[in-house]
Design a protein around this motif. Structure first.
Motif, PDB file in Angstrom:
ATOM      1  N   THR A   8      -6.471  -8.859  -6.912  1.00 10.07           N
ATOM      2  CA  THR A   8      -6.173  -8.107  -5.688  1.00 10.07           C
ATOM      3  C   THR A   8      -4.762  -7.545  -5.728  1.00 10.07           C
ATOM      4  OG1 THR A   8      -6.775 -10.271  -4.769  1.00 10.07           O
ATOM      5  CG2 THR A   8      -7.210  -8.381  -3.435  1.00 10.07           C
ATOM      6  N   ALA A  58      -5.217   5.277   2.577  1.00  9.48           N
ATOM      7  CA  ALA A  58      -6.320   4.457   3.100  1.00  9.48           C
ATOM      8  C   ALA A  58      -6.620   3.298   2.150  1.00  9.48           C
ATOM      9  CB  ALA A  58      -7.567   5.313   3.318  1.00  9.48           C
ATOM     10  N   ALA A  59      -6.635   3.567   0.857  1.00 10.32           N
ATOM     11  CA  ALA A  59      -6.881   2.508  -0.127  1.00 10.32           C
ATOM     12  C   ALA A  59      -5.739   1.488  -0.124  1.00 10.32           C
ATOM     13  CB  ALA A  59      -7.053   3.110  -1.522  1.00 10.32           C
ATOM     14  N   ASP A  62      -6.106  -0.784   2.825  1.00 12.18           N
ATOM     15  CA  ASP A  62      -7.147  -1.786   2.526  1.00 12.18           C
ATOM     16  C   ASP A  62      -6.552  -2.963   1.770  1.00 12.18           C
ATOM     17  OD1 ASP A  62      -9.480  -0.937   3.692  1.00 12.18           O
ATOM     18  OD2 ASP A  62     -10.244   0.070   1.898  1.00 12.18           O
ATOM     19  N   GLY A  63      -5.767  -2.677   0.747  1.00 17.90           N
ATOM     20  CA  GLY A  63      -5.144  -3.735  -0.047  1.00 17.90           C
ATOM     21  C   GLY A  63      -4.173  -4.573   0.761  1.00 17.90           C
ATOM     22  N   ALA A  65      -4.339  -5.080   3.972  1.00 15.24           N
ATOM     23  CA  ALA A  65      -5.144  -5.897   4.886  1.00 15.24           C
ATOM     24  C   ALA A  65      -5.701  -7.133   4.176  1.00 15.24           C
ATOM     25  CB  ALA A  65      -6.273  -5.063   5.482  1.00 15.24           C
ATOM     26  N   GLU A  66      -6.043  -6.991   2.902  1.00 15.67           N
ATOM     27  CA  GLU A  66      -6.537  -8.144   2.143  1.00 15.67           C
ATOM     28  C   GLU A  66      -5.455  -9.204   1.979  1.00 15.67           C
ATOM     29  OE1 GLU A  66      -8.461  -7.222  -1.564  1.00 15.67           O
ATOM     30  OE2 GLU A  66      -9.472  -5.487  -0.665  1.00 15.67           O
ATOM     31  N   ALA A  86      -7.335  -2.353   9.756  1.00 12.52           N
ATOM     32  CA  ALA A  86      -8.660  -1.764   9.552  1.00 12.52           C
ATOM     33  C   ALA A  86      -8.795  -0.467  10.354  1.00 12.52           C
ATOM     34  CB  ALA A  86      -9.756  -2.750   9.931  1.00 12.52           C
ATOM     35  N   ARG A  89      -6.822   2.190   8.563  1.00  7.93           N
ATOM     36  CA  ARG A  89      -7.566   2.632   7.380  1.00  7.93           C
ATOM     37  C   ARG A  89      -8.693   3.585   7.778  1.00  7.93           C
ATOM     38  NH1 ARG A  89     -12.132   3.733   5.129  1.00  7.93           N
ATOM     39  NH2 ARG A  89     -12.307   3.298   2.936  1.00  7.93           N
ATOM     40  N   ASN A  90      -9.402   3.249   8.868  1.00  9.79           N
ATOM     41  CA  ASN A  90     -10.504   4.106   9.322  1.00  9.79           C
ATOM     42  C   ASN A  90      -9.996   5.470   9.776  1.00  9.79           C
ATOM     43  OD1 ASN A  90     -12.333   2.105   8.731  1.00  9.79           O
ATOM     44  ND2 ASN A  90     -12.428   1.333  10.827  1.00  9.79           N
TER      45      ASN A  90
END
Length: 134
Positions: A8, A58-59, A62-63, A65-66, A86, A89-90
């Motif tokens: 990740t 956006a990608a 996502d990272g 948020a992980e 999230a 990102r949306n």
């Protein structure tokens, strides 16, 4: 294996690098547009670069948020943070999707612009090729 060696983290690094490259592309495209403000191809390149940057962001979100639950330590506040990320990102993904029809329009205009440019140059060539006095 440490957290820094996890896949990740590598994906997050890759996302960061993609954002960096897309940002450079936006800067180059905007500089070209500034120089050639009436060039629809330069405009299309700038819009396409901005869309690429939006997708890369956006990608990256996502990272992020992980990683948020581990970094923030969990709990309700972390859940809220992940939900906010999230949502961000949306929004970025929706923005990138919304620009696609504009890129289609600009592609068509670029073809029309190319046709006009060809016609103008052909007329100049034809005028220069016609013998004087004919």
């Amino acid at each position: 294996m440490t957290v820094l060696d996890s896949p990740t983290t590598t994906e997050l690094d890759d996302a960061g690098n993609a954002v960096e490259r897309a940002g450079q592309s936006v800067r180059r495209a905007c500089t070209a547009l500034t120089r050639r403000g009436d060039d629809v191809r330069a405009l299309r390149a700038a819009v396409r670069s901005a869309a690429r940057l939006t997708r890369a962001l956006a990608a990256a979100v996502d990272g992020i948020a992980e990683h948020a639950p581990r970094a923030a330590g969990g709990g309700a506040a972390t859940d809220e943070l992940v939900a906010d990320l999230a949502a961000l990102r949306n929004c970025l993904a929706a923005g990138a999707a919304v620009v696609d029809p504009a890129l289609d329009d600009l592609r068509e205009w670029a073809v029309l612009d190319t046709d006009r440019e060809f016609a103008r140059r052909y007329q100049e060539w034809a005028a220069a090729s016609t013998p004087a006095g004919s």
